[in-house]
Design an enzyme around this catalytic site. Structure first.
Site, PDB file in Angstrom:
ATOM      1  N   GLY A 231      41.799  36.711  43.522  1.00 15.21           N
ATOM      2  CA  GLY A 231      42.495  37.308  42.383  1.00 15.21           C
ATOM      3  C   GLY A 231      43.789  38.015  42.684  1.00 15.21           C
TER       4      GLY A 231
ATOM      5  N   GLU B 222      44.861  44.620  45.608  1.00 15.46           N
ATOM      6  CA  GLU B 222      43.762  44.174  44.755  1.00 15.46           C
ATOM      7  C   GLU B 222      44.298  43.820  43.377  1.00 15.46           C
ATOM      8  OE1 GLU B 222      41.164  42.739  44.322  1.00 15.46           O
ATOM      9  OE2 GLU B 222      39.436  44.046  44.401  1.00 15.46           O
ATOM     10  N   ASP B 223      43.599  42.923  42.685  1.00 14.98           N
ATOM     11  CA  ASP B 223      43.999  42.576  41.328  1.00 14.98           C
ATOM     12  C   ASP B 223      43.561  43.637  40.330  1.00 14.98           C
ATOM     13  OD1 ASP B 223      41.304  41.931  41.599  1.00 14.98           O
ATOM     14  OD2 ASP B 223      41.467  39.936  40.731  1.00 14.98           O
TER      15      ASP B 223
ATOM     16  N   ASP C 182      37.794  48.204  39.175  1.00 11.66           N
ATOM     17  CA  ASP C 182      36.887  48.335  38.037  1.00 11.66           C
ATOM     18  C   ASP C 182      35.908  49.469  38.340  1.00 11.66           C
ATOM     19  OD1 ASP C 182      35.002  47.880  35.998  1.00 11.66           O
ATOM     20  OD2 ASP C 182      35.192  45.719  36.102  1.00 11.66           O
TER      21      ASP C 182
ATOM     22  N   LYS D 275      40.945  50.197  35.892  1.00 12.51           N
ATOM     23  CA  LYS D 275      40.061  50.363  34.736  1.00 12.51           C
ATOM     24  C   LYS D 275      39.183  51.600  34.988  1.00 12.51           C
ATOM     25  CE  LYS D 275      38.370  46.418  33.123  1.00 12.51           C
ATOM     26  NZ  LYS D 275      37.460  45.282  32.877  1.00 12.51           N
TER      27      LYS D 275
ATOM     28  N   PHE E 122      37.209  42.690  29.470  1.00  8.51           N
ATOM     29  CA  PHE E 122      37.225  41.708  30.544  1.00  8.51           C
ATOM     30  C   PHE E 122      38.533  40.937  30.466  1.00  8.51           C
ATOM     31  CE2 PHE E 122      36.299  37.805  32.804  1.00  8.51           C
ATOM     32  CZ  PHE E 122      35.738  38.320  33.963  1.00  8.51           C
ATOM     33  N   VAL E 123      39.333  41.026  31.520  1.00 12.34           N
ATOM     34  CA  VAL E 123      40.681  40.448  31.507  1.00 12.34           C
ATOM     35  C   VAL E 123      40.758  39.206  32.385  1.00 12.34           C
ATOM     36  CG1 VAL E 123      41.808  42.633  30.970  1.00 12.34           C
ATOM     37  CG2 VAL E 123      41.442  42.007  33.354  1.00 12.34           C
TER      38      VAL E 123
ATOM     39  N   ASP F 250      39.998  35.751  36.800  1.00  8.98           N
ATOM     40  CA  ASP F 250      39.373  34.581  36.216  1.00  8.98           C
ATOM     41  C   ASP F 250      38.126  34.910  35.422  1.00  8.98           C
ATOM     42  OD1 ASP F 250      36.752  33.464  38.139  1.00  8.98           O
ATOM     43  OD2 ASP F 250      37.934  35.179  38.797  1.00  8.98           O
TER      44      ASP F 250
ATOM     45  N   ARG G 182      43.026  31.668  36.034  1.00 11.63           N
ATOM     46  CA  ARG G 182      43.742  32.388  37.103  1.00 11.63           C
ATOM     47  C   ARG G 182      45.258  32.168  37.048  1.00 11.63           C
ATOM     48  NH1 ARG G 182      40.523  34.578  41.057  1.00 11.63           N
ATOM     49  NH2 ARG G 182      38.520  33.578  41.410  1.00 11.63           N
TER      50      ARG G 182
END
Length: 185
Positions: free
Chosen positions: A47, A101-102, A105, A133, A154-155, A161, A167
């Site tokens: 990601g 990091e993407d 969470d 988040k 949820f993105v 993805d 993606r």
């Protein structure tokens, strides 16, 4: 902007990502020039790859990068069981690490990876994340460099993805509810 009919709404545009990556790259450059060292960027596969690619364009240092592959998701949920699928190819003893990091969470994955990198002898470990988040945070960790704070949705897109799809979207969005129909969320 590349369109996808499954996207219910766009949260962060391609232009916003580019602008924020430039701002973060400038800040990272200043911070590491101040200590006189360039970090090793460690990107978490898969990601974070688009964010890494955009970010390194804006870091004015002689940086290197490496990859780790860790997993903590099933479908749309972070399951809390961190699996190291691919470890670093280089030694990090005495090295400053910038973990890319993407999305942060629950914070479990990042917390586990940061502890592991410190255990391997990293001189320092900082975290750069495209999305944060905080409403889902389980442990008390904060990224050092944050692109955007997002709500508890949820993105997908720009590396993120849903079951390995979406993606390659150049922006970050939220899928329409019917995209999850009949699938466990």
């Amino acid at each position: 902007m590349w369109e996808n009919n499954d996207i219910g709404k766009v949260l962060v545009s391609e232009e916003q990502i580019e602008k924020r990556a430039a701002e973060l790259g400038k800040q990272i450059t200043e911070d590491y020039k101040a200590v006189g060292r360039a970090p090793l960027l460690v990107a978490l596969l898969r990601g974070s790859v688009p964010f890494l690619a955009e970010l390194i364009r804006h870091i004015d240092l002689d940086i290197q990068y490496d990859f780790m592959d860790v997993s903590s998701y099933e479908g749309t949920e972070s399951i809390g069981d961190i699996k190291i699928i691919k470890d670093l190819d280089t030694s990090i003893k005495g090295v400053d690490i910038l973990l890319v990091e993407d999305i942060v969470d629950t914070g479990r994955t990042i917390d586990t990876v940061v502890k592991m990198l410190k255990h391997k002898g990293a001189a320092s470990v900082k975290v750069a994340t495209l999305l944060d988040k905080p409403s889902r945070r389980i442990n008390d960790m904060k990224a050092d460099y944050v692109g955007f704070e997002v709500a508890d949705e949820f993105v997908v897109g720009f590396g993120m993805d849903y079951n390995q799809k979406y993606r390659c979207l150049p922006y970050i969005g939220v899928l329409k509810d019917e995209c999850y129909a009949g699938k466990e969320q």
